[in-house]
Scaffold this motif. Structure first.
Motif, short mmCIF file in Angstrom:
data_model
loop_
_atom_site.label_atom_id
_atom_site.label_comp_id
_atom_site.label_asym_id
_atom_site.label_seq_id
_atom_site.Cartn_x
_atom_site.Cartn_y
_atom_site.Cartn_z
N ALA A 119 5.94 5.96 -1.00
CA ALA A 119 5.32 6.42 -2.49
C ALA A 119 6.55 7.06 -3.29
CB ALA A 119 4.19 7.26 -2.41
N SER A 120 7.13 7.86 -2.31
CA SER A 120 8.42 8.70 -3.07
C SER A 120 9.54 7.62 -3.63
CB SER A 120 9.01 9.47 -1.86
OG SER A 120 8.18 10.65 -1.69
N LEU A 121 9.91 6.81 -2.58
CA LEU A 121 10.76 5.64 -3.07
C LEU A 121 10.36 4.92 -4.29
CD1 LEU A 121 12.08 4.66 0.44
CD2 LEU A 121 13.29 5.92 -1.15
N GLY A 122 8.94 4.50 -4.02
CA GLY A 122 8.38 3.66 -5.11
C GLY A 122 8.25 4.57 -6.39
N LEU A 123 8.08 5.67 -6.65
CA LEU A 123 7.95 6.59 -7.64
C LEU A 123 9.47 6.32 -8.34
CD1 LEU A 123 6.78 8.25 -9.56
CD2 LEU A 123 7.45 10.37 -8.22
N LEU A 124 10.61 6.79 -7.44
CA LEU A 124 12.07 6.77 -7.81
C LEU A 124 12.44 5.46 -8.44
CD1 LEU A 124 13.62 9.07 -5.23
CD2 LEU A 124 12.91 9.53 -7.52
N LEU A 125 12.19 4.34 -7.96
CA LEU A 125 12.59 2.96 -8.20
C LEU A 125 11.73 2.69 -9.48
CD1 LEU A 125 14.09 0.30 -7.62
CD2 LEU A 125 12.36 -0.30 -6.16
N ALA A 129 4.04 -1.11 2.52
CA ALA A 129 3.00 -1.29 1.68
C ALA A 129 2.55 -0.35 0.54
CB ALA A 129 1.70 -1.13 2.91
N ALA A 130 3.08 0.88 0.91
CA ALA A 130 2.96 1.83 -0.32
C ALA A 130 3.88 1.73 -1.31
CB ALA A 130 2.88 3.07 0.33
N LEU A 131 4.81 1.23 -1.10
CA LEU A 131 5.95 1.11 -2.18
C LEU A 131 5.57 -0.01 -3.12
CD1 LEU A 131 9.17 1.47 -2.65
CD2 LEU A 131 9.38 -0.60 -1.51
#
Length: 275
Positions: free
Chosen positions: A96-102, A153-155
């Motif tokens: 989720a952290s990487l997905g938020l930044l991306l 999966a979360a990304l």
């Protein structure tokens, strides 16, 4: 002079009914939600009582409940559930952290979106289970594999919802920011992210759901602990009551997490002001 009609206070008898109305509505919704599970449990009990289905295939509910009580008393169930919870928390936090930044980068920059989205879309199309054989070659079957699979999966839903939420910020908001002379950081912190909170929170909700299902999948294939492992172990030993207990716990925990996040999402949506 004309008399002014003041609003009359509500009768004292009507106040308790107004206070109890939300609780009654909640109980009604709870009863409706339990109707179908109760019907399934009833059919299951009748089928076991009249031996419509062999107990070797579908054990009676009493056996399953007794096994659940024994596993809970021995601490075995809590141990496996705790291991699964730690895994999903670590993988979800990373993904989720990487997905938020991306997602923020793709939402703010057309160039980054053009470069990243084709490859990201191709990666997202491969199911989570499809990555396990390849990642096993590099990571083995240890905890790193599980964390990476859960994070992947979360990304995906986090990136998609965050980028869509940022791109959905009305242009009029940006014009107001220009009038106030906001810097790029001020626009992001004080305008773009607050306006995109509802879709970002939706991404968090779906990311956690995907992370939970990915956890069960990877524990089914490459684990000796956790709720997913209980499913495999119960099937291999033909302990169907253990398998059913694990399935019920997985479903209940997943439902509880989704419900909690859905309530938070509804609260955020109620604060949202349309442009």
């Amino acid at each position: 002079m004309t008399a002014i009609d003041l609003p009359r206070p509500a009768p004292a008898r009507a106040l308790p009914f107004r206070l109890l109305a939300p609780a009654a509505a909640g109980l009604r919704d709870f009863a409706i939600a339990l109707a179908l599970p109760a019907l399934i449990l009833l059919l299951w009990s009748l089928g076991s009582a009249y031996q419509m289905v062999p107990q070797q295939i579908l054990p009676p509910p009493a056996y399953v409940f007794e096994n659940f009580r024994d596993m809970l008393a021995s601490g075995e169930l809590l141990q496996h559930a705790g291991i699964s919870a730690v895994r999903v928390a670590g993988g979800f936090a990373l993904g989720a952290s990487l997905g938020l930044l991306l997602g923020i980068a793709m939402g703010l920059s057309e160039a980054i979106d053009d470069y990243v989205r084709p490859l990201f879309t191709a990666i997202a199309q491969v199911p989570t289970l499809g990555w396990i054989p390849l990642l096993m070659l590099f990571l083995g079957i240890g905890e790193a594999l599980k964390i990476v699979i859960i994070a992947k999966a979360a990304l995906v839903p986090m990136v998609l919802n965050t980028s869509a939420g940022i791109r959905g910020v009305p242009a009029s908001y940006m014009e107001v920011a220009e009038v106030f002379g906001f810097s790029r950081w001020q626009k992001l912190r004080r305008l773009i992210l607050p306006a995109a909170v509802p879709p970002i929170f939706t991404g968090i909700r779906y990311s956690l759901t995907k992370a939970w299902t990915a956890l069960v999948a990877v524990e089914l294939l490459a684990s000796a602990e956790g709720l997913g492992y209980l499913l495999v172990w119960g099937r291999q030993m033909f302990w169907l009551d253990t398998m059913i207990v694990a399935m019920v716990i997985i479903g209940v925990v997943g439902f509880a997490m989704d419900k909690i996040l859905a309530l938070g999402e509804a609260r955020l949506q109620s604060w949202r002001i349309d442009a």
